[in-house]
Design a protein around this motif. Structure first.
Motif, PDB file in Angstrom:
ATOM      1  N   ALA A 106       0.832  -1.207   0.000  1.00  0.00           N
ATOM      2  CA  ALA A 106       0.000   0.000   0.000  1.00  0.00           C
ATOM      3  C   ALA A 106       0.865   1.255   0.000  1.00  0.00           C
ATOM      4  CB  ALA A 106      -0.938  -0.009   1.201  1.00  0.00           C
ATOM      5  N   ALA A 107       1.942   1.238   0.764  1.00  0.00           N
ATOM      6  CA  ALA A 107       2.821   2.404   0.823  1.00  0.00           C
ATOM      7  C   ALA A 107       3.462   2.675  -0.530  1.00  0.00           C
ATOM      8  CB  ALA A 107       3.891   2.197   1.880  1.00  0.00           C
ATOM      9  N   LEU A 108       3.753   1.646  -1.258  1.00  0.00           N
ATOM     10  CA  LEU A 108       4.355   1.818  -2.578  1.00  0.00           C
ATOM     11  C   LEU A 108       3.315   2.094  -3.648  1.00  0.00           C
ATOM     12  CD1 LEU A 108       6.947  -1.085  -2.474  1.00  0.00           C
ATOM     13  CD2 LEU A 108       7.396   1.362  -2.273  1.00  0.00           C
ATOM     14  N   GLY A 109       2.048   1.752  -3.362  1.00  0.00           N
ATOM     15  CA  GLY A 109       1.004   1.944  -4.355  1.00  0.00           C
ATOM     16  C   GLY A 109       1.196   1.028  -5.545  1.00  0.00           C
ATOM     17  N   ALA A 110       1.769  -0.131  -5.318  1.00  0.00           N
ATOM     18  CA  ALA A 110       2.069  -1.049  -6.407  1.00  0.00           C
ATOM     19  C   ALA A 110       1.200  -2.287  -6.315  1.00  0.00           C
ATOM     20  CB  ALA A 110       3.541  -1.453  -6.342  1.00  0.00           C
ATOM     21  N   MET A 111       1.266  -3.114  -7.356  1.00  0.00           N
ATOM     22  CA  MET A 111       0.550  -4.377  -7.352  1.00  0.00           C
ATOM     23  C   MET A 111       1.564  -5.503  -7.304  1.00  0.00           C
ATOM     24  SD  MET A 111      -2.258  -3.839 -10.235  1.00  0.00           S
ATOM     25  CE  MET A 111      -3.913  -3.560  -9.783  1.00  0.00           C
ATOM     26  N   ALA A 150      -3.497  -3.051  -4.938  1.00  0.00           N
ATOM     27  CA  ALA A 150      -3.276  -1.823  -4.178  1.00  0.00           C
ATOM     28  C   ALA A 150      -3.411  -0.606  -5.067  1.00  0.00           C
ATOM     29  CB  ALA A 150      -1.893  -1.856  -3.543  1.00  0.00           C
ATOM     30  N   THR A 151      -3.812   0.482  -4.460  1.00  0.00           N
ATOM     31  CA  THR A 151      -3.875   1.766  -5.152  1.00  0.00           C
ATOM     32  C   THR A 151      -3.791   2.878  -4.117  1.00  0.00           C
ATOM     33  OG1 THR A 151      -5.057   3.039  -6.826  1.00  0.00           O
ATOM     34  CG2 THR A 151      -6.394   2.029  -5.123  1.00  0.00           C
ATOM     35  N   CYS A 152      -3.406   4.055  -4.572  1.00  0.00           N
ATOM     36  CA  CYS A 152      -3.311   5.227  -3.697  1.00  0.00           C
ATOM     37  C   CYS A 152      -3.945   6.429  -4.378  1.00  0.00           C
ATOM     38  CB  CYS A 152      -1.849   5.571  -3.409  1.00  0.00           C
ATOM     39  SG  CYS A 152      -0.946   4.350  -2.458  1.00  0.00           S
ATOM     40  N   ASN A 153      -4.439   7.342  -3.573  1.00  0.00           N
ATOM     41  CA  ASN A 153      -4.802   8.660  -4.066  1.00  0.00           C
ATOM     42  C   ASN A 153      -3.922   9.658  -3.318  1.00  0.00           C
ATOM     43  OD1 ASN A 153      -6.002   9.171  -1.551  1.00  0.00           O
ATOM     44  ND2 ASN A 153      -8.066   8.785  -2.277  1.00  0.00           N
ATOM     45  N   THR A 164      -4.320  11.135  -0.560  1.00  0.00           N
ATOM     46  CA  THR A 164      -4.392  11.051   0.895  1.00  0.00           C
ATOM     47  C   THR A 164      -4.247   9.641   1.439  1.00  0.00           C
ATOM     48  OG1 THR A 164      -5.973  12.881   0.753  1.00  0.00           O
ATOM     49  CG2 THR A 164      -5.747  11.809   2.887  1.00  0.00           C
ATOM     50  N   PHE A 165      -4.838   8.637   0.761  1.00  0.00           N
ATOM     51  CA  PHE A 165      -4.909   7.285   1.290  1.00  0.00           C
ATOM     52  C   PHE A 165      -4.353   6.246   0.319  1.00  0.00           C
ATOM     53  CE2 PHE A 165      -8.654   9.640   2.814  1.00  0.00           C
ATOM     54  CZ  PHE A 165      -8.379   9.633   4.172  1.00  0.00           C
ATOM     55  N   CYS A 166      -3.928   5.123   0.891  1.00  0.00           N
ATOM     56  CA  CYS A 166      -3.590   3.933   0.109  1.00  0.00           C
ATOM     57  C   CYS A 166      -4.439   2.786   0.645  1.00  0.00           C
ATOM     58  CB  CYS A 166      -2.116   3.562   0.262  1.00  0.00           C
ATOM     59  SG  CYS A 166      -0.994   4.703  -0.542  1.00  0.00           S
ATOM     60  N   ILE A 167      -4.860   1.905  -0.245  1.00  0.00           N
ATOM     61  CA  ILE A 167      -5.619   0.716   0.147  1.00  0.00           C
ATOM     62  C   ILE A 167      -4.984  -0.484  -0.542  1.00  0.00           C
ATOM     63  CG2 ILE A 167      -7.331   1.043  -1.693  1.00  0.00           C
ATOM     64  CD1 ILE A 167      -8.308  -0.398   1.686  1.00  0.00           C
ATOM     65  N   ALA A 168      -4.909  -1.584   0.164  1.00  0.00           N
ATOM     66  CA  ALA A 168      -4.413  -2.834  -0.407  1.00  0.00           C
ATOM     67  C   ALA A 168      -5.287  -3.959   0.129  1.00  0.00           C
ATOM     68  CB  ALA A 168      -2.961  -3.063  -0.024  1.00  0.00           C
ATOM     69  N   ALA A 169      -5.556  -4.946  -0.721  1.00  0.00           N
ATOM     70  CA  ALA A 169      -6.380  -6.086  -0.316  1.00  0.00           C
ATOM     71  C   ALA A 169      -5.763  -7.376  -0.827  1.00  0.00           C
ATOM     72  CB  ALA A 169      -7.800  -5.932  -0.850  1.00  0.00           C
ATOM     73  N   ASP A 170      -5.806  -8.407  -0.005  1.00  0.00           N
ATOM     74  CA  ASP A 170      -5.306  -9.744  -0.326  1.00  0.00           C
ATOM     75  C   ASP A 170      -6.504 -10.542  -0.830  1.00  0.00           C
ATOM     76  OD1 ASP A 170      -3.573 -11.843  -0.500  1.00  0.00           O
ATOM     77  OD2 ASP A 170      -3.297 -12.093   1.654  1.00  0.00           O
ATOM     78  N   ILE A 171      -6.570 -10.781  -2.158  1.00  0.00           N
ATOM     79  CA  ILE A 171      -7.764 -11.352  -2.786  1.00  0.00           C
ATOM     80  C   ILE A 171      -7.433 -12.710  -3.393  1.00  0.00           C
ATOM     81  CG2 ILE A 171      -9.531 -10.991  -4.546  1.00  0.00           C
ATOM     82  CD1 ILE A 171      -8.864  -7.926  -4.204  1.00  0.00           C
ATOM     83  N   TYR A 172      -8.216 -13.722  -3.023  1.00  0.00           N
ATOM     84  CA  TYR A 172      -8.014 -15.081  -3.517  1.00  0.00           C
ATOM     85  C   TYR A 172      -9.013 -15.414  -4.611  1.00  0.00           C
ATOM     86  CZ  TYR A 172      -4.854 -16.066   0.303  1.00  0.00           C
ATOM     87  OH  TYR A 172      -3.791 -16.050   1.158  1.00  0.00           O
ATOM     88  N   ASP A 173      -8.550 -16.188  -5.607  1.00  0.00           N
ATOM     89  CA  ASP A 173      -9.430 -16.664  -6.672  1.00  0.00           C
ATOM     90  C   ASP A 173     -10.567 -17.475  -6.081  1.00  0.00           C
ATOM     91  OD1 ASP A 173      -7.875 -15.528  -8.621  1.00  0.00           O
ATOM     92  OD2 ASP A 173      -6.793 -17.368  -9.086  1.00  0.00           O
ATOM     93  N   SER A 183     -10.632   4.916   3.733  1.00  0.00           N
ATOM     94  CA  SER A 183     -10.527   6.355   3.919  1.00  0.00           C
ATOM     95  C   SER A 183     -10.536   6.640   5.412  1.00  0.00           C
ATOM     96  CB  SER A 183     -11.696   7.082   3.234  1.00  0.00           C
ATOM     97  OG  SER A 183     -12.916   6.806   3.882  1.00  0.00           O
ATOM     98  N   ALA A 184     -10.687   7.891   5.763  1.00  0.00           N
ATOM     99  CA  ALA A 184     -10.849   8.278   7.161  1.00  0.00           C
ATOM    100  C   ALA A 184     -12.329   8.531   7.422  1.00  0.00           C
ATOM    101  CB  ALA A 184     -10.041   9.532   7.461  1.00  0.00           C
ATOM    102  N   VAL A 185     -12.734   8.372   8.661  1.00  0.00           N
ATOM    103  CA  VAL A 185     -14.112   8.663   9.035  1.00  0.00           C
ATOM    104  C   VAL A 185     -14.389  10.135   8.704  1.00  0.00           C
ATOM    105  CG1 VAL A 185     -15.736   8.839  10.961  1.00  0.00           C
ATOM    106  CG2 VAL A 185     -14.152   6.905  10.829  1.00  0.00           C
ATOM    107  N   GLY A 186     -15.445  10.393   7.975  1.00  0.00           N
ATOM    108  CA  GLY A 186     -15.817  11.749   7.607  1.00  0.00           C
ATOM    109  C   GLY A 186     -15.111  12.307   6.385  1.00  0.00           C
ATOM    110  N   ALA A 187     -14.196  11.546   5.800  1.00  0.00           N
ATOM    111  CA  ALA A 187     -13.481  12.021   4.612  1.00  0.00           C
ATOM    112  C   ALA A 187     -14.398  11.992   3.393  1.00  0.00           C
ATOM    113  CB  ALA A 187     -12.247  11.161   4.354  1.00  0.00           C
ATOM    114  N   THR A 188     -14.170  12.916   2.483  1.00  0.00           N
ATOM    115  CA  THR A 188     -14.980  12.950   1.257  1.00  0.00           C
ATOM    116  C   THR A 188     -14.302  12.196   0.114  1.00  0.00           C
ATOM    117  OG1 THR A 188     -14.008  15.071   0.644  1.00  0.00           O
ATOM    118  CG2 THR A 188     -16.108  15.116   1.849  1.00  0.00           C
ATOM    119  N   ASN A 189     -13.029  11.840   0.274  1.00  0.00           N
ATOM    120  CA  ASN A 189     -12.341  11.065  -0.745  1.00  0.00           C
ATOM    121  C   ASN A 189     -11.923   9.705  -0.166  1.00  0.00           C
ATOM    122  OD1 ASN A 189     -10.257  11.913   0.916  1.00  0.00           O
ATOM    123  ND2 ASN A 189      -8.831  12.215  -0.739  1.00  0.00           N
ATOM    124  N   HIS A 190     -11.756   8.728  -1.022  1.00  0.00           N
ATOM    125  CA  HIS A 190     -11.329   7.409  -0.586  1.00  0.00           C
ATOM    126  C   HIS A 190     -10.586   6.716  -1.731  1.00  0.00           C
ATOM    127  CE1 HIS A 190     -15.554   7.272  -1.986  1.00  0.00           C
ATOM    128  NE2 HIS A 190     -15.146   6.213  -2.674  1.00  0.00           N
TER     129      HIS A 190
END
Length: 116
Positions: free
Chosen positions: A13-18, A32-35, A37-46, A104-111
């Motif tokens: 997530a910090a690198l914003g890479a896949m 993973a992706t970043c904008n 303000t935030f980065c999100i990463a998820a571990d997804i199984y087939d 995102s953060a609680v109350g944030a308008t972007n995610h």
């Protein structure tokens, strides 16, 4: 024997890479992706039948300011109990292919979101 896969979500997530992890017959994509303000990463199984398992997800802030973070998928939502720089949730739930995992953060308008 249950296979254990080490989580690399925060670093990814910090690198914003896949990245892709392969462990024998188990196959997981760390998406993973970043904008600004935030980065999100998820571990997804087939899965099968248009369903995939989301093992865990991590949301982190990019500007170094601790916030009360949240992760949300479809009608499911998890919120950090206190302000922090990174928040990880082990959900181990199935979702339809194409569902968005967002953070995102609680109350944030972007995610930031990744697609299951």
């Amino acid at each position: 024997m249950k296979k254990q896969i080490a989580s690399v979500l925060t670093a990814t997530a910090a690198l914003g890479a896949m990245a892709t992890i392969n462990a024998g017959t188990a196959h997981a994509d760390v998406k993973a992706t970043c904008n600004a303000t935030f980065c999100i990463a998820a571990d997804i199984y087939d899965g099968s039948g248009g369903v995939k398992r989301v093992a865990d997800a991590t949301v982190s802030v990019r500007d170094g300011v601790a916030r009360r973070l949240k992760i949300f998928i479809a009608s499911d939502s998890w919120t950090a109990p206190s302000a922090r720089l990174s928040y990880k949730v082990a959900m181990n739930k199935n979702y339809r292919d194409g569902t968005l995992v967002c953070g995102s953060a609680v109350g944030a308008t972007n995610h930031a979101c990744v697609k299951v």
